[in-house]
Design an enzyme around this catalytic site. Sequence first.
Site, mmCIF file in Angstrom:
data_model
loop_
_atom_site.group_PDB
_atom_site.id
_atom_site.type_symbol
_atom_site.label_atom_id
_atom_site.label_comp_id
_atom_site.label_asym_id
_atom_site.label_seq_id
_atom_site.Cartn_x
_atom_site.Cartn_y
_atom_site.Cartn_z
ATOM 1 N N HIS A 144 0.800 -1.187 0.017
ATOM 2 C CA HIS A 144 -0.013 -0.119 -0.013
ATOM 3 C C HIS A 144 0.945 1.371 -0.071
ATOM 4 O O HIS A 144 0.346 2.283 -0.308
ATOM 5 C CB HIS A 144 -0.879 -0.005 1.205
ATOM 6 C CG HIS A 144 -0.492 0.533 2.538
ATOM 7 N ND1 HIS A 144 -0.242 -0.527 3.415
ATOM 8 C CD2 HIS A 144 -0.147 1.614 3.072
ATOM 9 C CE1 HIS A 144 0.238 -0.272 4.505
ATOM 10 N NE2 HIS A 144 0.159 1.336 4.440
ATOM 11 N N ASN A 166 -9.419 -4.103 6.672
ATOM 12 C CA ASN A 166 -8.308 -2.992 7.029
ATOM 13 C C ASN A 166 -8.566 -2.685 8.490
ATOM 14 O O ASN A 166 -9.722 -2.398 8.966
ATOM 15 C CB ASN A 166 -8.798 -1.465 6.256
ATOM 16 C CG ASN A 166 -7.721 -0.573 6.456
ATOM 17 O OD1 ASN A 166 -6.489 -0.780 6.696
ATOM 18 N ND2 ASN A 166 -8.081 0.579 6.061
ATOM 19 N N TRP A 167 -7.450 -2.406 9.121
ATOM 20 C CA TRP A 167 -7.330 -2.305 10.516
ATOM 21 C C TRP A 167 -7.751 -3.356 11.410
ATOM 22 O O TRP A 167 -7.976 -3.402 12.742
ATOM 23 C CB TRP A 167 -7.989 -1.277 10.933
ATOM 24 C CG TRP A 167 -7.633 0.172 10.310
ATOM 25 C CD1 TRP A 167 -8.368 0.760 9.286
ATOM 26 C CD2 TRP A 167 -6.649 0.818 10.438
ATOM 27 N NE1 TRP A 167 -7.810 1.947 8.853
ATOM 28 C CE2 TRP A 167 -6.487 2.183 9.727
ATOM 29 C CE3 TRP A 167 -5.495 0.862 11.339
ATOM 30 C CZ2 TRP A 167 -5.597 3.267 9.661
ATOM 31 C CZ3 TRP A 167 -4.449 1.789 11.574
ATOM 32 C CH2 TRP A 167 -4.636 3.000 10.629
ATOM 33 N N ASP A 174 1.188 -7.620 2.313
ATOM 34 C CA ASP A 174 1.183 -6.031 1.962
ATOM 35 C C ASP A 174 2.616 -5.894 1.905
ATOM 36 O O ASP A 174 3.230 -5.113 2.882
ATOM 37 C CB ASP A 174 0.584 -5.453 3.230
ATOM 38 C CG ASP A 174 0.314 -3.909 2.888
ATOM 39 O OD1 ASP A 174 0.946 -3.551 2.071
ATOM 40 O OD2 ASP A 174 -0.425 -3.229 3.667
ATOM 41 N N ASN A 205 -9.044 4.476 3.998
ATOM 42 C CA ASN A 205 -8.093 4.035 5.191
ATOM 43 C C ASN A 205 -8.467 5.095 6.266
ATOM 44 O O ASN A 205 -8.352 4.645 7.198
ATOM 45 C CB ASN A 205 -6.581 4.123 4.634
ATOM 46 C CG ASN A 205 -5.590 3.586 5.683
ATOM 47 O OD1 ASN A 205 -5.667 2.461 6.198
ATOM 48 N ND2 ASN A 205 -4.731 4.264 6.182
ATOM 49 N N GLY A 253 2.704 6.553 8.737
ATOM 50 C CA GLY A 253 3.909 6.711 8.412
ATOM 51 C C GLY A 253 4.788 5.816 8.580
ATOM 52 O O GLY A 253 5.824 5.378 8.216
ATOM 53 N N ASN A 254 4.328 4.864 9.582
ATOM 54 C CA ASN A 254 5.188 3.813 10.011
ATOM 55 C C ASN A 254 4.790 2.317 8.976
ATOM 56 O O ASN A 254 5.579 1.421 8.972
ATOM 57 C CB ASN A 254 4.802 2.985 11.390
ATOM 58 C CG ASN A 254 5.574 3.621 12.491
ATOM 59 O OD1 ASN A 254 5.235 4.453 13.336
ATOM 60 N ND2 ASN A 254 7.026 3.557 12.486
ATOM 61 N N SER A 255 3.864 2.641 8.267
ATOM 62 C CA SER A 255 3.658 1.476 7.070
ATOM 63 C C SER A 255 4.886 1.362 6.274
ATOM 64 O O SER A 255 5.584 2.131 5.725
ATOM 65 C CB SER A 255 2.641 2.051 6.081
ATOM 66 O OG SER A 255 1.424 2.176 6.814
ATOM 67 N N PHE A 275 2.407 -3.098 8.913
ATOM 68 C CA PHE A 275 1.452 -2.314 7.821
ATOM 69 C C PHE A 275 0.150 -1.871 8.521
ATOM 70 O O PHE A 275 -0.651 -1.270 7.822
ATOM 71 C CB PHE A 275 1.477 -3.466 6.955
ATOM 72 C CG PHE A 275 0.282 -4.586 7.105
ATOM 73 C CD1 PHE A 275 -1.124 -4.625 6.775
ATOM 74 C CD2 PHE A 275 0.837 -5.902 7.635
ATOM 75 C CE1 PHE A 275 -1.807 -5.620 7.093
ATOM 76 C CE2 PHE A 275 0.315 -7.030 7.650
ATOM 77 C CZ PHE A 275 -1.221 -6.904 7.449
#
Length: 714
Positions: A81, A209-210, A218, A324, A647-649, A665
């Site tokens: 993503h 998602n989540w 991912d 998201n 931002g950590n993705s 992710f």
Amino acid sequence: MKKIFLTVIIMLLSVSSILPQEGMWLLNQIKNLDLESKGLKIGVDDIYSTQKPALYNAIIQIGGGTASFVSKDGLIVTNHHVAYTAIQRASSEQNDYLKNGFLATKRSDEISAQGYTARLLLEMKDVTNEITSSVKDIKDPQEKQRKTQEKIQAMTDELEKGKPDIQATVAEMFNGKEYYLFVYKTFKDVRLVYAPPDMIGRFGGEADNWMWPRHTGDFSFMRVYSAPDGTGREYDPTNIPYKPKVWLKVSQTDLDEGDFTFILGFPGFTTRYRSSNSVSWNLKENYPFTIKNFKEIIRITEDLTKDSEDGKIKVASLQRGLGNTQKNFEGKVEGMIKTNYLQKKLDFEKEFMVWHDKNPAQKEKYGTIFSDEKKFYDILEKTKQKDNVLGMFGGLAGTPLSVAIQIYNITKEIEKPVSERQPGITKETLNQIKEQIPLNYANYYEPVDKALMIRTIKMATQLPADQRINGINYITDVKMMPDAIVEGYWKSSKLIDPEYAVSIIGKTSAELEALNDPFIRMAAALYPESEELNEQGLRFNAGVTPIRKKYIDALYEWKGSNLYPDANGTMRFTYGPVKGYMPQDAVWYYPFTTLRGVINKEKNEDPFDVPDGLVNLYNNKDWGNYVDPELEQVPVAFIHMGDITGGNSGSPVMNARGEIIGLAFDGNYEAMISDWQYDAELQRVITVDIRYVLFITEKYGKAGFILDEMGVKH
């Protein structure tokens, strides 16, 4: 089991007593965390050191997320993503890399990740004294903020001078209590190497998602290129793969519950030291509007592209980004309501006032913090509906209008005296816009863009009388329907063409207006009120920042503590063991998912349509060397304690030996309030297992040569 919620009281305890695994720590703070006693098998200076290469040298910021070098030849791995927009921009009906995936079997086949810049951290330095001493005698908040920004700009300009691949930034910590300088090496030649198809990289879609349990592969591989001398630059045929000082080694050992993990990455934004004023504004205003707005836009994109494959590709990145955020904000609202978070904040602030009331000096210094801050939120409240719609015109009312506004507003800014401009706005900004505009049109799909503009005009006509956008009365007061107005704009404007949009950059505002383009005309009409909105934002920030800093000072004085600063896009460290959790009564979530779970979710339709090739691998038990001995399956994802946010993705998750074991992710839905508070019992990091990354790459993607490059035995 008693549920522990971290309020500000707990948050302000010392490092030694802070809740387990809480904290997005600056690199120079991790030496204080006693990591060896918690399971780290390498030295802290192997993670971060100013004296020798360390693991942080392998971590880069890219595409709104994080990635890491995994070979000596510039190969990086990140989330699917994070690479999604690059994949979308390279896709077409003829070559749908989103649907089918992408593989470059040789380096000459690697394709450009359009618009992506990789940033590699070279240096971080505390420059608090240098910044604060330069403005210590200035009393006016707005003037102080302006002079602070001018000082920062001068510092960063000096470091960047004559170095086209160097970017320097100064980040504010604790609302201006501290300032840190970060120096980055930048690379604008990033290329796609391997991306699995959507139904692996996006498996589960918004439904999952989540959520945990998760079964999403991912990940994607890209490569960073540089000039032959190592300088970062734009794409050039003579560029070569960049040679990093450090690249991560891939773990090829088992992973079990309780194992130590840590993360290096670039978390975006948290608000853990905010007051009840900020909580209330977001809970009652910001989050509800955004949720409703994004939900409606997503529905428009779905309705208008259901019969167009080209349309689906064009809006894919927009849909994913909005979806998201929508779900994230829904989780925040649900979490705040469920935990009565606003009242917890108010109760804490009452205790704070009891503390400062005991000392006249403290009461005089801190007694009006909350009421002073509330005055600034009251100002926002008066024009919130108008401001929301003005913001829509600037970004979610169709590409031609947003491009026109961007060009016109920057032009007007550059025409101001230097002392009156927004910091950082120079003629060079126009060149940056020239690079960006063609990328804006990569998401352009005419039916959707028209519908978004029609919708925004209708929203403007429905504003209360005291919040009308006066600049566009020439549109909203006429008897023509918005549909007819927008059709007329599309017929008479040349801004549908990205090359034309680029060609008008550099003209004066008067020359732009003389073009008589309807989108430029609208941008000019909106400008005065957009400028006022921008000025209001500057006044708000200038006003609340010193108040928030004073609040931090008070909390230090009250509790006395070593704290981690809120996330702000700078590199951070977090850690914690592999561990499941209890989301509700009588339910326990095991920390691993497997390929069996992927197959069990098969529904033969998006987002649970498992590719035939993956089904065959499962049925034939063609699992290679990637079976977990306890699970007796190929692991897909795992959860562990840690403290991350957007931002950590793509951040590498490493084991006690500093080897990469997966890619972070997601967070879990039950802990969506984590940007505001940390909950040790509920908050978990969702990570794609590196063994699944390797399995998909080798067995499904037929790209074993990538594993060879990483030094992985298979």
